[in-house]
Design a protein around this motif. Structure first.
Motif, PDB file in Angstrom:
ATOM      1  N   ILE A  78       1.158  -1.089   0.416  1.00 28.69           N
ATOM      2  CA  ILE A  78       0.412  -0.449   0.227  1.00 28.69           C
ATOM      3  C   ILE A  78       0.688   1.256   0.618  1.00 28.69           C
ATOM      4  CG2 ILE A  78      -0.432   0.074   2.389  1.00 28.69           C
ATOM      5  CD1 ILE A  78      -2.748   1.107   2.226  1.00 28.69           C
ATOM      6  N   VAL A  79       0.395   2.281  -1.400  1.00 27.14           N
ATOM      7  CA  VAL A  79       1.781   3.435  -1.145  1.00 27.14           C
ATOM      8  C   VAL A  79       1.030   4.520   0.104  1.00 27.14           C
ATOM      9  CG1 VAL A  79       1.871   5.318  -2.360  1.00 27.14           C
ATOM     10  CG2 VAL A  79       1.258   2.955  -3.470  1.00 27.14           C
ATOM     11  N   VAL A 100      -3.022   0.570  -4.034  1.00 30.56           N
ATOM     12  CA  VAL A 100      -2.111  -0.501  -3.511  1.00 30.56           C
ATOM     13  C   VAL A 100      -1.024  -1.119  -5.042  1.00 30.56           C
ATOM     14  CG1 VAL A 100      -2.253  -3.382  -3.294  1.00 30.56           C
ATOM     15  CG2 VAL A 100      -3.909  -1.361  -2.155  1.00 30.56           C
ATOM     16  N   VAL A 101      -0.509  -1.303  -5.041  1.00 30.61           N
ATOM     17  CA  VAL A 101       0.792  -2.049  -6.333  1.00 30.61           C
ATOM     18  C   VAL A 101       0.694  -3.122  -5.922  1.00 30.61           C
ATOM     19  CG1 VAL A 101       2.905  -1.920  -7.137  1.00 30.61           C
ATOM     20  CG2 VAL A 101       2.050   0.549  -6.087  1.00 30.61           C
ATOM     21  N   ASN A 102       0.754  -3.499  -6.355  1.00 27.51           N
ATOM     22  CA  ASN A 102       0.698  -5.167  -6.570  1.00 27.51           C
ATOM     23  C   ASN A 102       1.648  -6.226  -7.577  1.00 27.51           C
ATOM     24  OD1 ASN A 102      -1.873  -6.194  -5.048  1.00 27.51           O
ATOM     25  ND2 ASN A 102      -3.084  -5.627  -6.734  1.00 27.51           N
ATOM     26  N   ILE A 103       2.955  -6.866  -7.937  1.00 30.02           N
ATOM     27  CA  ILE A 103       3.830  -6.818  -8.242  1.00 30.02           C
ATOM     28  C   ILE A 103       3.941  -8.391  -8.329  1.00 30.02           C
ATOM     29  CG2 ILE A 103       6.449  -6.892  -8.457  1.00 30.02           C
ATOM     30  CD1 ILE A 103       6.933  -4.492  -7.077  1.00 30.02           C
ATOM     31  N   CYS A 146      -1.821  -1.260 -10.163  1.00 28.59           N
ATOM     32  CA  CYS A 146      -2.443  -0.849  -9.475  1.00 28.59           C
ATOM     33  C   CYS A 146      -4.360  -1.248  -9.196  1.00 28.59           C
ATOM     34  CB  CYS A 146      -2.190   0.508  -9.444  1.00 28.59           C
ATOM     35  SG  CYS A 146      -2.741   1.507  -8.252  1.00 28.59           S
ATOM     36  N   GLU A 147      -4.248  -1.573  -8.133  1.00 28.77           N
ATOM     37  CA  GLU A 147      -5.302  -1.588  -7.568  1.00 28.77           C
ATOM     38  C   GLU A 147      -5.969  -0.216  -6.402  1.00 28.77           C
ATOM     39  OE1 GLU A 147      -7.537  -5.203  -4.637  1.00 28.77           O
ATOM     40  OE2 GLU A 147      -5.436  -4.817  -4.809  1.00 28.77           O
ATOM     41  N   SER A 207     -11.214  -1.525  -8.491  1.00 33.16           N
ATOM     42  CA  SER A 207     -10.822  -1.030 -10.015  1.00 33.16           C
ATOM     43  C   SER A 207      -9.458  -1.998 -10.014  1.00 33.16           C
ATOM     44  CB  SER A 207     -11.306   0.383 -10.906  1.00 33.16           C
ATOM     45  OG  SER A 207      -9.938   1.229  -9.973  1.00 33.16           O
ATOM     46  N   LEU A 208      -9.004  -2.212 -11.139  1.00 34.69           N
ATOM     47  CA  LEU A 208      -7.265  -2.406 -11.235  1.00 34.69           C
ATOM     48  C   LEU A 208      -6.993  -2.526 -12.189  1.00 34.69           C
ATOM     49  CD1 LEU A 208      -5.697  -4.775  -9.884  1.00 34.69           C
ATOM     50  CD2 LEU A 208      -6.624  -6.106 -11.340  1.00 34.69           C
TER      51      LEU A 208
END
Length: 633
Positions: free
Chosen positions: A80-81, A136-139, A159-160, A166-167
């Motif tokens: 989470i940023v 939220v960054v999903n890698i 990005c979420e 939304s994604l």
């Protein structure tokens, strides 16, 4: 009549297209669009656009034990940023994102290697969106392919937004990691075994990307020297900003928190420091907050360790109307030691207005001889980036079937040509349409696009079949639709551009000609096929003429797989254009098997010539033909 396999071109019919009504019941009608010449061109792509919650994933792959398959090298990270991760605009710092991406990819590489790994390079990255605080960054990272001691890791960043559910996709990247030597010596990596359709596709194309990386520096140097020689003097602009005003130099002391578990400076940390000084340099030009859009390939030239002083330098090389290029380098030293070059990169920035549109930027005034060189090379690199994006990054709906060929885009056209064939061959949902005497016809319909595959087995060594099918000058010996084939130019031993002429397909009409780029590739290892990929290109020396109707090929070619020393499976692929339907409609509908005749002729030709390659003299790279039937220049 025999169904034509050539000239991979299945002639494009101009005027009205008579479509067999049986195709409607099979769902194989392709929707076309007019290209302004009276013909209809196929538009389609193997992948769909990505939208909210529509990130493309492979369908679940169920193992024999009933378990859902997951790639054993796959590593995921979700962050989470927070404000501490963001810049002054409330957006995630790209430097922080690069650190997370590098960390995730390294863990994936080490999971496969079973030993410590270091970052060798990161391919070009294009950032599609920024990421805000609270999102939220999903890698996700996984090893696409392993070579001797290096491996390619694919990285996907999305990005979420937890509040709108939304994604969306942010960027994709490919990094190369090298397994460090163990006490016993150099590491020999185990092979990756692709299981899903996407894994098979990435595994296959990884070999082509590796080839591009190995020759990247040499080709870029050649292109820069050629392009800058044609540019002339630097253009002067009124109120231009001195490039020296944008120069930035900063030093960082490498401390234990900056090092990885191998006590070397974390590659992601170096990239983050480089992004920081590049951003400062860009700010000095525009007096605003710049947005990083692209990063050219990072290539780590040497290691850095705890205690190193890392000197980071950046300067704006050139500013264009809506973008600027910033050059940045990292050097390291210990105590009074000499500087060691660690890394260099070129970053492209934009400045967005309140509506998110790129602003017009001030122009740069280079100073000194070195400044002029950087200014000119930035122009050349911009052209290279545009060529690369035009050929590789764009979907097929965004580019014409025939792409202009020249020496500056030769490498990317060859890569695109072979990759398109590999993607088509990796599709897993081919349907058997008809079969006769061990020759099989398969079809594939996806995204309003029709492809077909013809497959057979011959008693000829794979390399011999590859050599015989590679030379289109001999195609007329087994395919009567190849009326004449002449070489226009052969820029290297793996790429040749041909002019192919075909007979008239309708009463009273004209014959067709095609300008085809033939790219061939030998296997990277025993699991790879031999490949011959074909697509249309345009060359200025051979414009369309009144004598022929100019046809186009989107993607076609051969995949040649060695089954044993004397047995080879040959698959021919073609991404059909509307002109193909009059020739294959009966075969696809199961009412005819005429395709068998042409492929049987091909098999006979290969077996009769299995011990000879002397029918035509070999071409030397760089040889050119001055036209049909003439001798090489």
């Amino acid at each position: 009549m025999n169904t034509p396999l050539g000239p991979d071109c299945l002639p494009v019919v101009y005027g009205e297209l008579e479509t067999d009504t049986r195709l409607y019941s099979l769902g194989l009608i392709v929707h076309g669009e007019s290209n302004g010449t009276g013909s209809t061109t196929l538009r389609g792509d193997m992948s769909s656009e990505i939208g909210d919650r529509d990130l493309v994933e492979d369908p679940l792959f169920i193992l024999e034990r009933g378990e859902v398959y997951r790639n054993p090298t796959e590593v995921k990270m979700s962050q989470i940023v927070l404000p501490c991760h963001a810049n002054h605009c409330g957006e995630l710092s790209v430097g922080q994102l690069l650190k997370w991406m590098d960390s995730t990819a390294c863990l994936s590489a080490e999971r496969h290697a079973g030993s410590p790994c270091i970052t060798a390079s990161v391919d070009d990255i294009h950032f599609e969106h920024t990421i805000g605080v609270g999102q939220v960054v999903n890698i996700k990272a996984k090893v696409n392919r392993a070579f001797t001691s290096s491996m390619e890791v694919g990285i996907s960043v999305s990005c979420e937004d937890l509040f709108s559910d939304s994604l969306w996709n942010v960027c994709d990247a490919f990094a190369t990691f090298v397994a460090r030597r163990s006490e016993v010596g150099k590491v020999q990596l185990k092979q990756v075994v692709p299981r899903t359709q996407t894994e098979q596709m990435e595994y296959s194309i990884a070999a082509e990307r590796r080839r591009m990386r190995l020759i990247h520096a040499e080709i870029i140097t050649d292109l820069l020297s050629t392009s800058t020689a044609q540019l002339g003097e630097c253009q002067e602009y009124q109120n231009a900003v001195s490039a020296e005003r944008t120069r930035v130099e900063s030093v960082e002391l490498v401390l234990p928190p900056h090092a990885n578990h191998q006590v070397s400076t974390f590659g992601g940390q170096i990239m983050a420091w480089m992004e920081n000084v590049a951003t400062i340099s860009a700010c000095r030009l525009c007096n605003a907050h710049p947005t990083l859009r692209t990063i050219d390939m990072f290539h780590f030239r040497g290691p850095s360790h705890i205690g190193d002083r890392l000197v980071l330098k950046a300067i704006v090389n050139n500013a264009f109307k809506h973008s600027m290029e910033v050059g940045v380098c990292a050097e390291a030293y210990q105590g009074a030691g000499e500087l060691r070059h660690i890394n260099s990169a070129f970053m492209t920035f934009e400045v967005l207005d309140k509506d998110g549109k790129p602003r017009t930027l001030p122009r740069i005034r280079p100073e000194h001889v070195d400044g002029n060189r950087r200014y000119q090379e930035a122009i050349a690199r911009k052209k290279i980036r545009l060529d690369r994006k035009y050929i590789i990054s764009c979907k097929q709906t965004e580019v014409p079937l025939s792409v202009p060929w020249d020496t500056s885009n030769q490498m990317y056209l060859s890569y695109s040509n072979l990759s398109a064939l590999k993607i088509m061959a990796a599709q897993g949902n081919w349907m058997l349409s008809s079969e006769k005497n061990k020759v099989s016809l398969y079809t594939l319909e996806e995204n309003q696009m029709l492809c077909f595959k013809v497959e057979t087995t011959v008693n000829v060594p794979a390399e011999q079949a590859f050599q015989l099918l590679s030379d289109l000058r001999r195609r007329h010996e087994w395919d009567r639709h190849y009326q004449q084939c002449d070489v226009i130019i052969q820029p290297d031993e793996d790429d040749t551009i041909y002019q192919v002429t075909t007979p008239c397909v309708s009463r009273g009409g004209k014959g067709q000609d095609f300008i085809l780029l033939a790219s061939r590739r030998k296997p990277c290892d025993s699991r790879d096929p031999y490949l011959i990929a074909l697509r249309s290109v345009t060359v200025p020396t051979h414009p369309a003429s009144e004598d022929y109707t100019r046809g186009e090929v989107l993607c076609a070619g051969f995949s040649i797989i060695e089954e044993s020393s004397d047995v080879t499976t040959i698959s021919y692929y073609n991404q059909a254009t509307p002109g193909v339907f009059p020739y294959i409609s009966n075969d696809i509908a199961g009412l005819s098997s005429s395709f068998y005749g042409t492929f049987q002729s091909c098999s006979k030709y290969l077996e009769e010539n299995r011990d000879s390659l002397d029918a035509l003299p070999p071409l030397k790279p760089g040889a050119e033909w001055d036209g049909p039937g003439r001798t090489p220049l």
